[in-house]
Design a protein around this motif. Sequence first.
Motif, short mmCIF file in Angstrom:
data_model
loop_
_atom_site.label_atom_id
_atom_site.label_comp_id
_atom_site.label_asym_id
_atom_site.label_seq_id
_atom_site.Cartn_x
_atom_site.Cartn_y
_atom_site.Cartn_z
N SER A 130 55.12 0.63 66.24
CA SER A 130 55.45 1.06 67.59
C SER A 130 55.89 2.52 67.67
CB SER A 130 56.58 0.20 68.18
OG SER A 130 56.29 -1.15 68.04
N TYR A 131 56.47 3.05 66.59
CA TYR A 131 57.03 4.41 66.63
C TYR A 131 56.43 5.29 65.53
CZ TYR A 131 60.32 1.65 69.35
OH TYR A 131 60.86 0.79 70.27
N PRO A 132 55.10 5.47 65.52
CA PRO A 132 54.48 6.23 64.43
C PRO A 132 54.99 7.67 64.32
CG PRO A 132 52.90 5.78 66.20
CD PRO A 132 54.11 4.94 66.46
N ALA A 133 55.24 8.31 65.46
CA ALA A 133 55.70 9.71 65.40
C ALA A 133 57.06 9.79 64.73
CB ALA A 133 55.76 10.29 66.82
N ASP A 134 57.97 8.91 65.10
CA ASP A 134 59.31 8.92 64.50
C ASP A 134 59.23 8.66 62.99
OD1 ASP A 134 60.10 9.18 67.08
OD2 ASP A 134 61.15 7.25 67.21
N PHE A 135 58.43 7.67 62.62
CA PHE A 135 58.36 7.31 61.20
C PHE A 135 57.74 8.41 60.36
CE2 PHE A 135 59.68 3.23 62.65
CZ PHE A 135 60.29 2.64 61.55
N LEU A 136 56.77 9.14 60.93
CA LEU A 136 56.15 10.23 60.19
C LEU A 136 57.03 11.48 60.21
CD1 LEU A 136 53.78 11.34 58.58
CD2 LEU A 136 52.55 11.73 60.71
N TYR A 137 57.41 11.93 61.40
CA TYR A 137 58.16 13.19 61.53
C TYR A 137 59.53 13.09 60.86
CZ TYR A 137 60.63 17.14 63.49
OH TYR A 137 61.39 18.28 63.63
N ASP A 138 60.31 12.09 61.22
CA ASP A 138 61.68 12.00 60.69
C ASP A 138 61.67 11.97 59.16
OD1 ASP A 138 62.26 11.77 63.34
OD2 ASP A 138 63.44 9.94 63.18
N ASN A 139 60.76 11.16 58.61
CA ASN A 139 60.77 11.03 57.15
C ASN A 139 60.26 12.29 56.45
OD1 ASN A 139 61.95 8.41 56.61
ND2 ASN A 139 60.23 7.62 57.80
N LEU A 140 59.28 12.95 57.04
CA LEU A 140 58.81 14.21 56.45
C LEU A 140 59.94 15.24 56.43
CD1 LEU A 140 55.26 14.70 58.06
CD2 LEU A 140 55.76 14.31 55.63
N MET A 141 60.63 15.36 57.57
CA MET A 141 61.69 16.37 57.67
C MET A 141 62.84 16.07 56.71
SD MET A 141 60.50 18.48 59.74
CE MET A 141 61.84 19.58 60.14
N ILE A 142 63.29 14.81 56.72
CA ILE A 142 64.43 14.43 55.88
C ILE A 142 64.14 14.74 54.41
CG2 ILE A 142 65.74 12.45 54.99
CD1 ILE A 142 65.39 11.20 57.85
N GLU A 143 62.99 14.26 53.92
CA GLU A 143 62.71 14.42 52.48
C GLU A 143 62.43 15.88 52.12
OE1 GLU A 143 59.62 11.58 52.62
OE2 GLU A 143 58.00 13.03 52.73
N ALA A 144 61.70 16.58 53.00
CA ALA A 144 61.38 18.00 52.69
C ALA A 144 62.66 18.83 52.66
CB ALA A 144 60.40 18.56 53.72
N ASN A 145 63.54 18.60 53.61
CA ASN A 145 64.79 19.38 53.65
C ASN A 145 65.65 19.12 52.42
OD1 ASN A 145 64.14 20.56 56.07
ND2 ASN A 145 65.25 19.06 57.31
N ILE A 146 65.78 17.84 52.06
CA ILE A 146 66.65 17.51 50.91
C ILE A 146 66.05 18.03 49.61
CG2 ILE A 146 67.63 15.63 49.54
CD1 ILE A 146 67.72 13.95 52.12
N ILE A 147 64.76 17.84 49.43
CA ILE A 147 64.13 18.26 48.17
C ILE A 147 64.15 19.78 48.03
CG2 ILE A 147 61.91 18.30 46.91
CD1 ILE A 147 61.49 15.38 48.04
N ALA A 180 54.24 9.76 54.94
CA ALA A 180 55.48 10.53 54.71
C ALA A 180 56.00 10.28 53.29
CB ALA A 180 56.54 10.15 55.74
N LYS A 181 55.97 9.02 52.86
CA LYS A 181 56.48 8.70 51.53
C LYS A 181 55.57 9.26 50.42
CE LYS A 181 60.34 6.72 52.50
NZ LYS A 181 61.59 7.39 52.08
N ILE A 182 54.27 9.27 50.67
CA ILE A 182 53.35 9.88 49.70
C ILE A 182 53.64 11.38 49.62
CG2 ILE A 182 50.92 10.44 49.20
CD1 ILE A 182 50.21 7.70 50.57
N ALA A 183 53.92 12.00 50.76
CA ALA A 183 54.26 13.43 50.76
C ALA A 183 55.53 13.68 49.95
CB ALA A 183 54.44 13.92 52.20
N GLY A 184 56.48 12.74 50.01
CA GLY A 184 57.71 12.88 49.24
C GLY A 184 57.44 12.86 47.74
N ILE A 185 56.55 11.94 47.32
CA ILE A 185 56.16 11.88 45.90
C ILE A 185 55.54 13.22 45.50
CG2 ILE A 185 54.59 10.82 44.23
CD1 ILE A 185 54.71 8.25 45.85
N LYS A 186 54.62 13.69 46.37
CA LYS A 186 53.90 14.93 46.06
C LYS A 186 54.84 16.13 46.02
CE LYS A 186 50.05 13.16 45.22
NZ LYS A 186 49.55 13.25 43.83
#
Length: 320
Positions: A77-94, A142-148
């Motif tokens: 139901s919330y594809p934008a939230d699941f993609l954007y939020d997770n990309l931002m969170i992991e990219a910022n922390i890493i 988003a999670k694959i991007a985190g691995i990468k």
Amino acid sequence: MPYELKGKKVWVAGHRGMVGAAIVRRLVSENCEILTANRNDVDLKDQATVRAWVATAKPDAVFVAAAKVGGILANNSYPADFLYDNLMIEANIIEASFRSGVEKLCFLGSSCIYPKFAAQPIVEGALLTGELEPTNEWYAIAKIAGIKLCQAYRKQHGADFISAMPTNLYGPGDNFDLNSSHVMPALIRKAHEAKITGAKQIVVWGTGKPLREFLHVDDCADACVHLMKVYSDFEHVNVGSGEDLSVLALTKLVCEVVGYRGEIVHDLSKPDGTPRKLMSAEKLRTLGWEAKIELKKGIAETYAAFVAGQVTLRQAEARR
Ligand code: GFB
């Protein structure tokens, strides 16, 4: 040489979530200093805030357990939230962790990174070999991007950043909201409420045929701490129990634990999702770790935590 946590400053990003809280519990016996960032002070989606916080806190090691998570319906139901939020969170922390010289980082993903029709049990090498399951491809990307990201920082900068991919997790501190939760907490709540109200049936989404693997969150936390200590390599590592069961079999088991004996009916308007996602636990086994918490025992413990939470909630409401 194993990475020593003793005496280190260890940041658990996402410490209020089910997984982060379990990692905090697990780290208590490691004699390290546990760092946490308050949600009101540090918006993990904001790059400048995360950079500033990490530069000041100066963690030696980081667990990336912060994520926007949810069950099949929320993901769909919330594809934008699941993609954007997770990309931002992991990219910022890493990125902030690399900038401030973090020695070791463990990024947590999910078994949904694998192709919908991957050969079972799914080995780590199956990543990016086929189409993803549409209900959760946004979260998976988003999670694959985190691995990468972890791999890229290792390749370009020699950063000791690793990735762990847990299977479907459950346990105390789970989300029991029926619209956004995963199947386990949803079934526990449905069976409990049906028992209390004397309802004749409970509704299970989909056909009940999909197969899922479950791991108690305390086992997951233990595995992540183990990997933090012993693993330093490019490829991600599956974190699972090595066993799966159908959603219908899970429903029967939950009903048995809860003590509900009514009928199980199916809502076929809800999606089944991926037919099966049993991960191979072989790599983790060769690294010296296996799951310990038996499923029925874990469900009983989670049910007890749910009931205790309900009591606390009612007491708080009564005090208002
Ligand atoms: O746990 P779940 O929501 O997510 O659903 P996934 C697992 C299976 O249980 C699906 C069925 O086949 C659901 O249709 N199910 C039956 C129910 N009754 C219910 C119910 O009352 N609630 C829920 N939620 N499901 C998630 C991904 O996939 O797995 C995430 O969406 C993440 O991205 C997570 O990776 C681990 O296992 O299908």
